[in-house]
Design an enzyme around this catalytic site. Structure first.
Site, PDB file in Angstrom:
ATOM      1  N   ALA A  95      -3.669   6.710  -5.176  1.00 30.56           N
ATOM      2  CA  ALA A  95      -3.956   7.678  -4.116  1.00 30.56           C
ATOM      3  C   ALA A  95      -2.947   7.454  -2.999  1.00 30.56           C
ATOM      4  O   ALA A  95      -2.679   6.309  -2.619  1.00 30.56           O
ATOM      5  CB  ALA A  95      -5.372   7.489  -3.590  1.00 30.56           C
ATOM      6  N   PRO A 157      -4.757   2.741   4.963  1.00 31.21           N
ATOM      7  CA  PRO A 157      -5.654   2.476   3.832  1.00 31.21           C
ATOM      8  C   PRO A 157      -4.896   2.210   2.536  1.00 31.21           C
ATOM      9  O   PRO A 157      -5.332   1.402   1.705  1.00 31.21           O
ATOM     10  CB  PRO A 157      -6.504   3.749   3.742  1.00 31.21           C
ATOM     11  CG  PRO A 157      -5.670   4.818   4.366  1.00 31.21           C
ATOM     12  CD  PRO A 157      -4.907   4.131   5.463  1.00 31.21           C
ATOM     13  N   TYR A 158      -3.768   2.859   2.372  1.00 33.57           N
ATOM     14  CA  TYR A 158      -2.920   2.652   1.191  1.00 33.57           C
ATOM     15  C   TYR A 158      -2.384   1.224   1.163  1.00 33.57           C
ATOM     16  O   TYR A 158      -2.443   0.537   0.133  1.00 33.57           O
ATOM     17  CB  TYR A 158      -1.771   3.660   1.231  1.00 33.57           C
ATOM     18  CG  TYR A 158      -0.784   3.582   0.095  1.00 33.57           C
ATOM     19  CD1 TYR A 158      -1.093   4.100  -1.151  1.00 33.57           C
ATOM     20  CD2 TYR A 158       0.486   3.035   0.289  1.00 33.57           C
ATOM     21  CE1 TYR A 158      -0.167   4.056  -2.188  1.00 33.57           C
ATOM     22  CE2 TYR A 158       1.417   2.996  -0.734  1.00 33.57           C
ATOM     23  CZ  TYR A 158       1.082   3.510  -1.980  1.00 33.57           C
ATOM     24  OH  TYR A 158       1.989   3.466  -3.001  1.00 33.57           O
ATOM     25  N   VAL A 159      -1.873   0.786   2.305  1.00 30.23           N
ATOM     26  CA  VAL A 159      -1.341  -0.574   2.409  1.00 30.23           C
ATOM     27  C   VAL A 159      -2.438  -1.609   2.144  1.00 30.23           C
ATOM     28  O   VAL A 159      -2.219  -2.596   1.425  1.00 30.23           O
ATOM     29  CB  VAL A 159      -0.705  -0.805   3.790  1.00 30.23           C
ATOM     30  CG1 VAL A 159      -0.370  -2.278   3.996  1.00 30.23           C
ATOM     31  CG2 VAL A 159       0.546   0.051   3.944  1.00 30.23           C
ATOM     32  N   LYS A 162      -3.086  -1.624  -1.685  1.00 34.40           N
ATOM     33  CA  LYS A 162      -1.972  -2.136  -2.488  1.00 34.40           C
ATOM     34  C   LYS A 162      -1.739  -3.628  -2.239  1.00 34.40           C
ATOM     35  O   LYS A 162      -1.404  -4.377  -3.163  1.00 34.40           O
ATOM     36  CB  LYS A 162      -0.706  -1.335  -2.197  1.00 34.40           C
ATOM     37  CG  LYS A 162      -0.710   0.066  -2.787  1.00 34.40           C
ATOM     38  CD  LYS A 162      -0.746   0.056  -4.303  1.00 34.40           C
ATOM     39  CE  LYS A 162      -0.559   1.458  -4.876  1.00 34.40           C
ATOM     40  NZ  LYS A 162      -0.593   1.474  -6.358  1.00 34.40           N
TER      41      LYS A 162
END
Length: 260
Positions: A95, A157-159, A162
């Site tokens: 995402a 939120p991606y960081v 991941k």
């Protein structure tokens, strides 16, 4: 020279387009006996499956959203039901919607964690269980991101997800090294995919010339390409990468921490 993945059964999430499809095609070219691709869109499956089978592998498609509870485990179960085993797993689903620390909602954070962290956790759990039950070696590659080093403010939120997956990759690799299951991660940089074009236009108001301008500003004069990354993934899946496990490799043209 012997193909890198001769007779392997390879499962690739997000394998109907972009990087995932490039990995699936590379696996087929390198001798995989079976390639399972996962995608949310049933309409994209026929073309993707035909492309893989044209390269000599038996292909199987699974329609699933791995961010939904139970779906990640199901795609591994379907792979085993179709081919009897899973030898190699590539977690390429991701995402990429935007959010900063201050404007990210709980729903958006949950979306990123579900797709970018929980789904790979569950596919690895199911795949490693199958490998251990068979007493067989196996390989896993998790597609990570250079953004895990910190990233842009709009990728909070991606960081978070991941970076969590990077830690999980090392933890799982250490836990299962004596099972001869090698698990590595690839931190990919800015890559030219159809999905990236949609992201640039949706979130950043990019026009049709965004790629040319973006590439002109890069050290190598271009963005990364899915087929280039796919070659690196297949190498890590194969015996050619030797004993390497628990590695998080920066696949990019920029160097974190370096500055003029």
């Amino acid at each position: 020279m012997r193909p890198l993945l001769t007779d392997r059964v390879v499962l690739v999430t997000a394998g109907t387009q972009g990087l995932g499809l490039a990995v699936a095609e590379a696996a087929a070219r390198e001798g995989a006996a079976g390639v399972v691709i996962v995608g949310r869109s049933e309409s994209k499956l026929p073309d993707a499956l035909a492309r893989i089978e044209a390269l000599g592998a038996v292909a199987h498609g699974v329609v699933a959203d791995v961010g939904v509870p139970g779906e990640a485990e199901r795609v591994v179960a379907e792979t085993i039901a179709r081919f009897g085993r899973v030898d190699s797993l590539v977690n390429a689903a991701g995402a990429t919607s935007r959010g900063s620390l201050l404007d990210t909602t709980r729903a958006l954070l949950d979306e990123h964690l579900s797709v970018n962290l929980v789904a790979p956790f569950m596919t690895m759990q199911a795949a490693v269980t199958n490998m251990r039950d068979r007493g067989a070696p196996g390989t896993i590659v998790n597609i990570l991101s250079m953004s895990m080093h910190g990233g842009q403010p709009y990728l909070a939120p991606y960081v978070a997800a991941k970076a969590g997956l990077a830690g999980l990759t090392k933890n799982a690799a250490f836990a299962h090294r004596f099972d001869r299951i090698r698990i590595n991660g690839l931190n990919i940089g800015w890559t030219a995919t159809p999905g990236e074009s949609v992201t640039q236009q949706r979130f950043h108001g990019a026009d049709d010339d965004w790629l040319a301008r973006a590439e002109a500003a890069q050290p190598m004069g271009k963005l990364g390409r899915p087929d280039e990354i796919a070659d690196a993934v297949v190498f890590l899946l194969s015996d050619r990468s030797g004993v390497v496990t628990g590695s998080i490799i920066d696949w990019d043209q920029n160097v974190p921490g370096a500055h003029e």
